[in-house]
Write an enzyme that holds these catalytic residues in place. Structure first.
Site, PDB file in Angstrom:
ATOM      1  N   GLU A  85       0.902  -1.176   0.202  1.00 13.18           N
ATOM      2  CA  GLU A  85       0.017   0.181   0.113  1.00 13.18           C
ATOM      3  C   GLU A  85       0.824   1.217  -0.060  1.00 13.18           C
ATOM      4  OE1 GLU A  85      -2.832   0.531   3.257  1.00 13.18           O
ATOM      5  OE2 GLU A  85      -4.026   1.584   1.875  1.00 13.18           O
ATOM      6  N   ASP A  86       1.947   1.337   0.769  1.00 11.53           N
ATOM      7  CA  ASP A  86       2.789   2.540   0.936  1.00 11.53           C
ATOM      8  C   ASP A  86       3.741   2.932  -0.076  1.00 11.53           C
ATOM      9  OD1 ASP A  86       0.953   2.857   2.899  1.00 11.53           O
ATOM     10  OD2 ASP A  86       2.379   2.543   4.583  1.00 11.53           O
TER      11      ASP A  86
END
Ligand code: MN
Length: 743
Positions: A85-86
């Site tokens: 996600e990051d």
């Protein structure tokens, strides 16, 4: 192992690696190290709100995951859980799968998907989130374990976040994650989550309770020390190896009690608790005997979760006793293994067993999860959902085949009706009969694992019967049957609901008019958030509302409307009894009373009848019909009294309850006279545990210099079961005589 290309400012994970190396289990330390380095390089340059390098978070999560006893892949996934996600510009699931295998990628995927859960404190969103998590869980339970560890670390470090963020995260923790940890039996994580969430949600309340606890412990320091030392001394006398924990209650548990019961701190009754951890199950019962010998126990507070574990696998003995100066305290007794399971729940299974077998077993136990998600939205109301959630999680299952060879897993004890509804709602609704292995079988029959069940349906079927609701085992079937009645049978439901409510009202004094009844029903309907009395009747009629919810409100509404002076005729009125005699009602207690007048049946405490005993009923004033044994001394005395002559009713046991496969338990009292001996209580409780008999109370008193009297109350199926318990106890050394009932 030395990290070669660690980005600057990155903490080392030598501690973690050391812990894993020293553990009994085998870990792939090289893979774990690689996962760490990869995560550290991806998160390089990212920082947490606190200013710490971002990688400090995955490290902390990996440490918690490792402490939980999870495996190599789980620890790798913990390191990588935020990367997809990051750091989406640098990595994706395919890369992770190529580097660390499909399992790790699958876990990371599950964790990433759960990140977009976004909760407001609305019930619906709450259920939606739980569904999402169950979905992740049904794929692999480790996703949930890691998620809980992730959440725990986020909660521990929530203080640096902005106020609004703290609030949403804490609410979400309180509403979703803590209950989930509880359902999975992970007490330790659950308690820490709750305490942390509370400290953000109500910091003032939290601090108040916290300092009250410190104050109270300070004031009664001697009480705890003293109790600990006398208990330790006594346990040592018995040669039991034990650990004793003195502070058990958490801030949140006390806070919740004060809040729920609207009590002040000083009114909290079971504030003190000690926990005794021993080696064997037998020692648990011995320790219990020791405690009851030392202190007076509070009746009704003894719980044997060893012979009957909670659905989340929790096992322990609980009792509350009165200590020095009349201060009550709770005692929890369990073995080390039970303690471990109480703290880590289902994750402990992971720890104790190893390899694919565990995974299979756990996946298998969570099969119901995917079923819940597949259920049409709205079919399960939230109460039912949570109910099923609770009872189904670890109950054993039966596997039944359809004629086509599909396997349907059902909780043990499920009937053919449950099976039909598990296949499809319409199959259940149109069922007219069934065959087991080709033979016609009654639909309340409980199929066994491996049997082939064929459901016979007909388009002209009139739909399910209301009796089915009493027979079915699964929440799924119950809810589908209710839905059918709700939709198809409103006018009939209303009539049934009316009759049910009248029956409840008949238990009170006075004779309300129809208008008064209507007034009472409307008032209850309003209080339950319904529009009018018909909605209430309808809900009662299709079993959409628990009668206890209605009766809780009935009493005060009834008293508001019906004045006490209306009452002139007691229940002994001959006319009423005559009417009563003309009806035959089957009660749910396994007793058939000729002419029960809509009153509940209760079992007389003087003789505690068991299925198989000859019984009769007595119409009490206002408390329904009480069932006595025919040879109960109270019966013998009162039967001659002419005043009561028309209040005795014939009664007998329903054959279902007397049969061997009946599961209902009745209280049975056993009085033992025995020569006083150190091992006596241990022998008795061990015999009971061995027979899987639950012990409801145990009390001893001295009879003579050498003899003691032991009064036991046990859970008992019927008279044969009782006799088998008695003959087993009779064989114990030093037992002189046994009688039924206490004298
Ligand atoms: Mn995270």
């Amino acid at each position: 192992m030395k990290a070669e290309n660690l980005p600057a400012d990155c903490p080392s994970i030598d501690n973690l690696l050391q812990v894993l190396e020293n553990s009994e289990k085998i870990f792939d330390l090289e893979k774990i190290q690689r996962a760490y380095l990869y995560a550290a390089s991806l998160h390089e340059g990212q920082f947490r709100v606190s200013g710490d390098p971002y990688i400090s978070h995955p490290i902390a999560v990996a440490e918690i995951v490792a402490a939980l006893g999870l495996d190599t892949d789980s620890i790798c996934a913990a390191f990588l859980h935020d990367t997809v996600e990051d750091c989406s510009d640098k990595t994706n699931l395919d890369i992770i799968a190529a580097r660390f295998g499909d399992e790790v990628a699958m876990l990371v995927d599950g964790l990433t998907k759960m990140n977009d859960i976004n909760v407001e404190d609305k019930e619906e969103a709450h259920m939606e989130n739980i569904r999402k998590m169950l979905f992740a869980m049904s794929k692999d339970i480790r996703v949930i374990f890691i998620k809980l560890c992730d959440r725990l670390h986020n909660m521990r470090t929530l203080g640096v976040k902005k106020e609004a963020k703290r609030r949403t995260t804490a609410l979400e923790t309180m509403h979703v994650y803590a209950p989930l940890a509880h359902r999975l039996g992970m007490q330790r994580i659950k308690q820490e989550l709750e305490n942390l969430a509370l400290s953000y949600l109500d910091p003032i309340g939290y601090n108040e309770v916290n300092s009250d606890i410190e104050r109270k412990y300070g004031l009664n320091q001697n009480f705890i020390e003293n109790t600990r030392s006398v208990v330790s001394e006594k346990l040592n006398e018995y040669g039991i190896r034990f650990t004793l924990e003195g502070r058990v209650k958490t801030v949140y548990s006390i806070y919740r009690k004060m809040f729920n019961q609207n009590k002040s701190f000083d009114e909290i009754y079971d504030f003190y608790a000690i926990r005794i951890i021993v080696d064997t199950e037998l020692e648990c019962y011995t320790a219990l005997g020791v405690i009851h010998e030392m202190f007076r126990s509070i009746p009704g507070r003894f719980k044997d979760y060893i012979s009957t574990p909670k659905p989340n696998m929790y096992q322990s003995l609980h009792t509350t006793v009165i200590g020095r100066d009349g201060i009550p305290f709770e005692v929890q007794i369990r073995t080390r293994e039970m303690h471990h399971i109480a703290e880590y729940g289902i994750a402990a299974h992971w720890k104790y067993k190893s390899g694919d077998r565990t995974k299979e077993e756990i996946d298998h136990k969570l099969e119901w999860v995917s079923k819940l998600i597949d259920a049409e939205t709205g079919v399960l109301d939230s109460e039912d959902f949570m109910h099923t959630f609770k009872i189904d999680i670890f109950s054993d299952e039966t596997f039944v085949f359809t004629p086509k060879g599909d396997v349907i897993a059902l909780p043990q004890g499920s009937t053919i009706i449950d099976f039909a509804y598990a296949i499809h709602t319409e199959v259940g609704n149109k069922m007219i009969g069934a065959k087991i292995n080709g033979m016609i079988a009654p639909i309340d029959k409980i199929p066994q694992t491996g049997e082939i069940v064929e459901i016979l349906t007909s388009q002209s079927s009139k739909g399910p019967s209301r009796d089915w609701l009493k027979i079915v085992k699964t929440g799924e079937a119950r809810s589908k049957i209710r839905q059918w009645f709700k939709k198809e049978k409103r006018s009939e439901n209303i009539l049934i609901g009316q009759a049910e409510l009248e029956k409840e009202m008949a238990k009170f004094r006075g004779h309300p008019t129809d208008a008064q009844r209507e007034e009472i029903a409307s008032a209850i309907a309003k209080r339950l958030g319904m529009k009018e009395s018909d909605d209430l009747y309808n809900a009662i009629g299709y079993n959409g509302i628990a009668m206890t919810k209605v009766t809780a409100k009935l009493k005060d509404e009834y008293e508001k409307v019906v004045k006490p002076e209306d009452d002139s005729t007691p229940i002994t009125n001959t006319e009423q009894i005559q009417t009563a005699r003309n009806r035959k009602v089957r009660s749910d207690n396994g007793v058939i009373v000729d002419g029960e007048y809509g009153c509940a049946v209760k079992f007389a405490k003087c003789c505690n009848p068991l299925p198989g005993d000859e019984i009769l009923g007595f119409i009490t004033k206002g408390f329904g019909i009480s069932i006595h044994k025919c040879d109960c001394p109270n019966v013998e005395i009162n039967k001659r009294n002419p005043e009561y002559s028309d209040r005795w009713l014939k009664a007998h046991w329903d054959h279902n309850i007397s049969s061997a496969n009946n599961k209902s338990l009745f209280e049975a009292m056993i009085q033992i006279i025995a020569e006083n001996n150190m091992m006596l209580l241990a022998d008795i409780t061990a015999a009971l545990a061995d027979m899987k008999v639950s012990l409801l109370s145990i009390n001893t008193k001295k009879r003579t210099e050498h003899d003691i009297i032991i009064n036991l109350t046990v859970g008992c199926k019927n008279i044969e079961h009782f006799n088998s318990i008695v003959s087993r106890i009779r064989n114990i050394d030093h037992v002189r005589s046994i009688v039924r009932g206490f004298t």
